[in-house]
Every structure is written in structure tokens, then in C-alpha cells.
Design an enzyme around this catalytic site. Structure first.
Site, PDB file in Angstrom:
ATOM      1  N   ASP A  48     -35.595  14.945  15.063  1.00 39.51           N
ATOM      2  CA  ASP A  48     -35.339  15.909  15.867  1.00 39.51           C
ATOM      3  C   ASP A  48     -34.064  16.141  16.522  1.00 39.51           C
ATOM      4  O   ASP A  48     -33.793  17.102  17.043  1.00 39.51           O
ATOM      5  CB  ASP A  48     -36.702  16.281  16.894  1.00 39.51           C
ATOM      6  CG  ASP A  48     -36.698  15.202  17.873  1.00 39.51           C
ATOM      7  OD1 ASP A  48     -35.990  14.152  17.833  1.00 39.51           O
ATOM      8  OD2 ASP A  48     -37.437  15.521  18.740  1.00 39.51           O
ATOM      9  N   SER A  49     -33.357  14.934  16.515  1.00 37.82           N
ATOM     10  CA  SER A  49     -31.973  14.871  16.832  1.00 37.82           C
ATOM     11  C   SER A  49     -31.177  15.903  16.034  1.00 37.82           C
ATOM     12  O   SER A  49     -29.880  16.305  16.386  1.00 37.82           O
ATOM     13  CB  SER A  49     -31.331  13.444  16.375  1.00 37.82           C
ATOM     14  OG  SER A  49     -31.773  13.154  15.067  1.00 37.82           O
ATOM     15  N   LYS A 116     -43.247  11.045  12.407  1.00 34.06           N
ATOM     16  CA  LYS A 116     -43.032  10.077  13.542  1.00 34.06           C
ATOM     17  C   LYS A 116     -43.617  10.868  14.796  1.00 34.06           C
ATOM     18  O   LYS A 116     -43.122  12.014  14.906  1.00 34.06           O
ATOM     19  CB  LYS A 116     -41.538   9.865  13.690  1.00 34.06           C
ATOM     20  CG  LYS A 116     -41.402   8.903  14.949  1.00 34.06           C
ATOM     21  CD  LYS A 116     -39.857   8.263  14.885  1.00 34.06           C
ATOM     22  CE  LYS A 116     -38.843   9.286  15.235  1.00 34.06           C
ATOM     23  NZ  LYS A 116     -38.872   9.774  16.495  1.00 34.06           N
ATOM     24  N   GLU A 118     -43.644  10.889  19.182  1.00 36.37           N
ATOM     25  CA  GLU A 118     -43.270  10.067  20.362  1.00 36.37           C
ATOM     26  C   GLU A 118     -44.464   9.678  21.322  1.00 36.37           C
ATOM     27  O   GLU A 118     -45.328  10.481  21.441  1.00 36.37           O
ATOM     28  CB  GLU A 118     -42.192  10.846  21.238  1.00 36.37           C
ATOM     29  CG  GLU A 118     -40.969  10.736  20.281  1.00 36.37           C
ATOM     30  CD  GLU A 118     -39.789  11.650  20.927  1.00 36.37           C
ATOM     31  OE1 GLU A 118     -40.070  11.900  22.309  1.00 36.37           O
ATOM     32  OE2 GLU A 118     -38.696  11.835  20.371  1.00 36.37           O
ATOM     33  N   GLU A 186     -36.828   2.494  21.237  1.00 34.76           N
ATOM     34  CA  GLU A 186     -35.378   3.024  21.728  1.00 34.76           C
ATOM     35  C   GLU A 186     -35.083   2.695  23.080  1.00 34.76           C
ATOM     36  O   GLU A 186     -35.995   3.044  23.859  1.00 34.76           O
ATOM     37  CB  GLU A 186     -35.659   4.610  21.325  1.00 34.76           C
ATOM     38  CG  GLU A 186     -34.440   5.341  21.901  1.00 34.76           C
ATOM     39  CD  GLU A 186     -34.200   6.808  21.469  1.00 34.76           C
ATOM     40  OE1 GLU A 186     -35.050   7.280  20.642  1.00 34.76           O
ATOM     41  OE2 GLU A 186     -33.245   7.424  21.814  1.00 34.76           O
TER      42      GLU A 186
HETATM   43  O1  KIV Z   1     -34.525  12.330  16.051  1.00 34.27           O
HETATM   44  C1  KIV Z   1     -34.332  11.058  15.953  1.00 34.27           C
HETATM   45  O2  KIV Z   1     -33.122  11.146  15.306  1.00 34.27           O
HETATM   46  C2  KIV Z   1     -34.780   9.870  16.320  1.00 34.27           C
HETATM   47  C3  KIV Z   1     -34.269   8.470  16.044  1.00 34.27           C
HETATM   48  C4  KIV Z   1     -33.223   8.287  17.178  1.00 34.27           C
HETATM   49  C5  KIV Z   1     -35.216   7.370  16.006  1.00 34.27           C
HETATM   50  O3  KIV Z   1     -36.033   9.943  16.778  1.00 34.27           O
END
Ligand code: KIV
Length: 302
Positions: A48-49, A116, A118, A186
Site C-alpha cells: 500500500d506504499s 499481507k 498489519e 518494520e
Molecule cells: O506497503 C509496503 O510497501 C510495505 C512494505 C514496506 C513492507 O508494507
């Protein structure tokens, strides 16, 4: 040509713990996914980055399921070797367990091999259990989880105090026990990450968590110098792609303005003969000097 490398799977990734360090990177589109995949990366995360490094949002909280799925489909089309993980965005797994499973399933239908999620508090473990129950592999993520930005009061290293460190150890063990296949750590102290890596059975993948993790992940745009926002201490830049693009565009603009682009002989198409030109304009109207084009191929490919 050798046989294509086999696709990394959830079991083959788990089996790497203690044998081989895992390389994980983000990708958000077809060409970068191809480059990251063919370079031999084991895991590609459509993170989600995306919101910050591609869509220009100030944080990850604005990213929607639709945006994630759109980019995930492109990444899935660009990979043949890496395990592709979809990052569940904010609010896609917070409202109800049913909605969380449905959203996780949408990632699988779009081409992901797992998702993934969180966090590792007890209510999150229940959600993860339900997603796993739908046969969807889950990668955990604890420490500085960016979707908790407001709750944390900013992007801060987590687990520095004994109490907070213990909380993270408990969360890591709960995520291992519920059945996650790997765990992103992280922005936690290197000593804590080493302890967790030793303590749990699944691979840890660190980002700002020191060298003892079973693998490392970075955001691709940070690694190649394509993101101009804040660069964290743990980022190592291997290229300056943003600068290279700016330089190339600047040279193109100069060539256009100076009339050096396109070259008439090598970068242009031409009529077959002067006779065709005359027919195009009419015999008496062809007043301009014919362009000096060098040779004139009868058939040209673009
Ligand atoms: O969204 C992302 O890029 C991430 C990574 C930094 C692990 O969650």
C-alpha cells in the site's frame, strides 16, 4: 536457454528459514514487476506504499481496494517466478471479518498468492484466522505498521522499551501460532528483531529491523531513487532513476527545441519516390526543396 525458474510458493518460502536469506521488494506495475521478477526476487509485494510512491498521497491511509487490485493485476501479469503478495489496505480488514475475507479473496482472484495484514492484537488474530480458513495465505506485519500512523503519533521506531518489545514478541508468537507463513518486522530495534527471528518458526522479513532477519524488504522506488519524499535511515539507494529520467527528458527537450530531433534520415519515414510526392502536392505546387533523406527503402517498419 535454460528451463524457466520455478515459481516460489508459500511452502518453499517457509522452508528457506535458516537456509537462504529471502529477498522481497515492492512493485506496482507490469514493467517494474518484470524487472524485479527476472532479477530473482523471491517475494513481490504490491504494497500500500503504492499510495505514497506512485499515487502521490501523503500516507498509505487513502489507498483503496480498487487501486490496489488495479495495480496487483498488472504486477501479476509481469511475474512468473516470485510469490506475489497483495497488501490489504486500510479499512479493507477492519470493519468485519466477513468483509475482510471477501477482500482478501479479491486479491487472490486478481492474481495474488497471499495477502499481507498489519497488526497482531487479539482481534486482528481472529481476522487473520478467518482469512486463513478461506485458504488464503497470510503474511503478518508488526512494528511500525504505517496504517497505525495516527495511533502511533507519527512514523516512530517501535519496541524500544521493554514493555513494547514484549508486546511485539507476543504478537509475533501469536501470528506464528495462528498460521501466518512469514512476518514483516518494520522499524524495530535490531536486537528485538534477532530475538523474534530466533523465537518463531516462520521467516521474518525486516525493513529497518537489522541484519538478523530471515529476509529483507525495501520499497522499490526508495532502492532505485524514484521517490523524492522522506528517505528513512534504513534505505540503501542502488540507483538514481529519478535523476536519470530527468536528465533524459532534459536532453530530449533540448534536441526538440534545437531541431535536432527527429533525424530526417534515421528517425523519419519517407515517400517512395519524388514522383509520389509530386502526385501528392500536384505537379506545379511542389516548390519546396525535397528533403535530403539518404536512401529510400520501399517498405519500412515502424
Ligand atoms: O506497503 C509496503 O510497501 C510495505 C512494505 C514496506 C513492507 O508494507
Amino acid at each position: 536457454m535454460g528451463a524457466p525458474a520455478k515459481r516460489v510458493t508459500v511452502p518453499s518460502l517457509r522452508a528457506m528459514k535458516g537456509h537462504r536469506r529471502i529477498v522481497m521488494l515492492t512493485a506496482y506495475d507490469f514493467p517494474t514487476a518484470r524487472a524485479v521478477d527476472t532479477a530473482g526476487t523471491e517475494v513481490i509485494l504490491v504494497g500500500d506504499s503504492l499510495g505514497m510512491v506512485v499515487l502521490g498521497y501523503p500516507d498509505t491511509l487513502t489507498v483503496t481496494m480498487e487501486e490496489m487490485l488495479h495495480h496487483l493485476r498488472a504486477v501479476a501479469r509481469g511475474t512468473s517466478q516470485a510469490l506475489v503478495i497483495g497488501d490489504m489496505p486500510y479499512l479493507s480488514y477492519h470493519v468485519s471479518i466477513e468483509e475482510s475475507v471477501r477482500n482478501a479473496g479479491a486479491f487472490i482472484r486478481a492474481g495474488a498468492h497471499g495477502v499481507k495484514v498489519e497488526g497482531g492484537k487479539p482481534s486482528r488474530i481472529k481476522t487473520i484466522e478467518a482469512i486463513l480458513d478461506a485458504e488464503i495465505p497470510v503474511m503478518g506485519h508488526i512494528g511500525l505498521t504505517p496504517q497505525s500512523l495516527n495511533a502511533f503519533g507519527g512514523f516512530k521506531v517501535q519496541g524500544k522499551s521493554t514493555d513494547d518489545g514484549k508486546r511485539l514478541i507476543d504478537e509475533a508468537m501469536a501470528l506464528d501460532q495462528v498460521g501466518c507463513f512469514s512476518l514483516v518486522l518494520e522499524c524495530v530495534p535490531a536486537e528485538l528483531a534477532a530475538f523474534i527471528t530466533e523465537k518463531i518458526s516462520i521467516p521474518t522479513i525486516g525493513i529497518g529491523a537489522g541484519p538478523a532477519c530471515d529476509g529483507q524488504v525495501l520499497v522499490l522506488h526508495d532502492l532505485v531513487g524514484l521517490y523524492e519524499g522522506h528517505t528513512a535511515k534504513f534505505v540503501r539507494r542502488y540507483a538514481e532513476v529519478g535523476g536519470a529520467i530527468r536528465d533524459a527528458v532534459g536532453r530530449f527537450a533540448e534536441d526538440v527545441r534545437e531541431g535536432r530531433f527527429p533525424d530526417v534520415a534515421t528517425e523519419s519515414f519517407h515517400m517512395g519516390t519524388d514522383e509520389e510526392l509530386r502526385r501528392l502536392y500536384g505537379q506545379n505546387e511542389l516548390t519546396a526543396e525535397p528533403l535530403d533523406t539518404g536512401s529510400q527503402p520501399s517498405e519500412e517498419k515502424a
